[in-house]
Design a protein around this motif. Structure first.
Motif, PDB file in Angstrom:
ATOM      1  N   SER A 230       0.857  -1.180   0.000  1.00 38.53           N
ATOM      2  CA  SER A 230       0.000   0.000   0.000  1.00 38.53           C
ATOM      3  C   SER A 230       0.895   1.232   0.000  1.00 38.53           C
ATOM      4  N   VAL A 231       1.731   1.293  -1.001  1.00 38.33           N
ATOM      5  CA  VAL A 231       2.761   2.324  -1.075  1.00 38.33           C
ATOM      6  C   VAL A 231       2.340   3.361  -2.107  1.00 38.33           C
ATOM      7  N   PRO A 232       2.546   4.644  -1.786  1.00 39.02           N
ATOM      8  CA  PRO A 232       2.309   5.663  -2.815  1.00 39.02           C
ATOM      9  C   PRO A 232       3.357   5.539  -3.922  1.00 39.02           C
ATOM     10  N   LEU A 233       3.062   4.661  -4.889  1.00 38.59           N
ATOM     11  CA  LEU A 233       4.057   4.342  -5.921  1.00 38.59           C
ATOM     12  C   LEU A 233       4.475   5.569  -6.718  1.00 38.59           C
ATOM     13  N   LEU A 234       3.516   6.476  -6.962  1.00 42.33           N
ATOM     14  CA  LEU A 234       3.852   7.683  -7.704  1.00 42.33           C
ATOM     15  C   LEU A 234       4.870   8.514  -6.935  1.00 42.33           C
ATOM     16  N   SER A 235       4.679   8.613  -5.610  1.00 41.23           N
ATOM     17  CA  SER A 235       5.624   9.359  -4.783  1.00 41.23           C
ATOM     18  C   SER A 235       6.990   8.687  -4.770  1.00 41.23           C
ATOM     19  N   LEU A 236       6.999   7.349  -4.660  1.00 43.29           N
ATOM     20  CA  LEU A 236       8.259   6.607  -4.644  1.00 43.29           C
ATOM     21  C   LEU A 236       9.021   6.788  -5.955  1.00 43.29           C
ATOM     22  N   ALA A 237       8.305   6.647  -7.068  1.00 40.85           N
ATOM     23  CA  ALA A 237       8.949   6.801  -8.379  1.00 40.85           C
ATOM     24  C   ALA A 237       9.388   8.241  -8.614  1.00 40.85           C
ATOM     25  N   SER A 238       8.558   9.190  -8.198  1.00 40.22           N
ATOM     26  CA  SER A 238       8.892  10.600  -8.417  1.00 40.22           C
ATOM     27  C   SER A 238      10.143  10.999  -7.646  1.00 40.22           C
TER      28      SER A 238
END
Length: 267
Positions: A230-238
């Motif tokens: 349940s990770v904010p993938l967009l935040s991680l990638a950004s």
């Protein structure tokens, strides 16, 4: 390619020297890597349980809270130490840089390699604590991938910020002092001792979104629990892409900034 191999080899020699100094100059050596997060974790869980002593019900698993707190503090300290070491790459090595013609690359490699050793030690300690407190190791490959993604993002953002600050840190020692004072604020604004806020109406949601440590820790935390990420993938990638861009740009700029910096900071 030969130049890259030379820089990496020189960086490894420098990293071995730094690790030896760390062990020789401190009685506990890398034992401090375990001791401080353990004190934070035990203190947090104890205080939380004391505050909730009068409540009719106590939610949460105290053993998992210990693991999460230990892991979170461990990773925040790792990230901040990596930023500090990378930011101090010129100031700490100025005497050696004057005698070498290879520029800052070997010293950047040394910090990166030393960081990998430190991260490896920390992850082993986290997994040992996980087992000692009665939790199984993650069984699914997806869980290990989630942890790996979080740890990679953690390193990239630290490299990027540290290299960006390196010229300023060499000129202004206050930068180093400011970084040293960030440990507790970073621990408090990273969702270590509490759940990550998911309501966009709350200010803390945006604080977590803008915090480069929140998404990596959420990824590692989910992996350790073998939960669906349940990770904010967009935040991680950004943050990973931004950190990579800043890291490459700052490293290229530092190549021609070093002679000017060495001239300005003197001996």
């Amino acid at each position: 390619m030969d130049s890259l191999r030379t820089h990496a080899s020189a960086g490894w020699v420098l990293a071995q020297r730094n690790i030896g100094i760390q062990i020789r100059d401190h009685a506990l050596g890398y034992g401090w890597t375990f001791l401080v997060p353990a004190l934070y974790a035990v203190g947090f869980v104890y205080l939380k349980r004391e505050f909730m002593a009068d409540a009719t019900a106590s939610d949460g698993n105290p053993r998992w809270e210990l693991v999460a707190a230990f892991c979170g503090v461990m990773l925040v300290q790792f990230w901040l130490a990596l930023v500090q070491d990378m930011a101090d790459v010129v100031g700490r090595n100025r005497a050696l840089m004057r005698g070498l013609s290879m520029g800052p690359a070997p010293f950047i490699f040394a910090v990166a390699l030393e960081g990998l050793v430190s991260l490896g030690i920390r992850m082993v300690l986290i997994l040992v604590v996980l087992l000692l407190l009665g939790h199984a190791l993650p069984a699914q490959p997806a869980s290990w991938l989630a942890m790996a993604a979080g740890l990679v993002a953690l390193q990239i953002t630290a490299y990027g910020l540290g290299l960006f600050l390196a010229p300023w840190s060499a000129l202004y020692p206050d930068i180093r002092k400011a970084l040293q004072s960030l440990a507790l604020p970073l621990i408090l604004v990273t969702p270590i001792f509490y759940a990550q806020v998911t309501d966009p109406q709350r200010v803390l949601y945006w604080v977590h979104l803008m915090n480069p440590l929140s998404a990596p820790f959420a990824s590692v935390n989910a992996g350790l629990q073998s939960l669906p990420a349940s990770v904010p993938l967009l935040s991680l990638a950004s943050w990973s892409l931004l950190g990579l861009a800043v890291m490459v740009w700052s490293a290229l700029q530092l190549r021609w900034q070093v002679p000017v910096l060495l001239e300005r900071i003197g001996d």
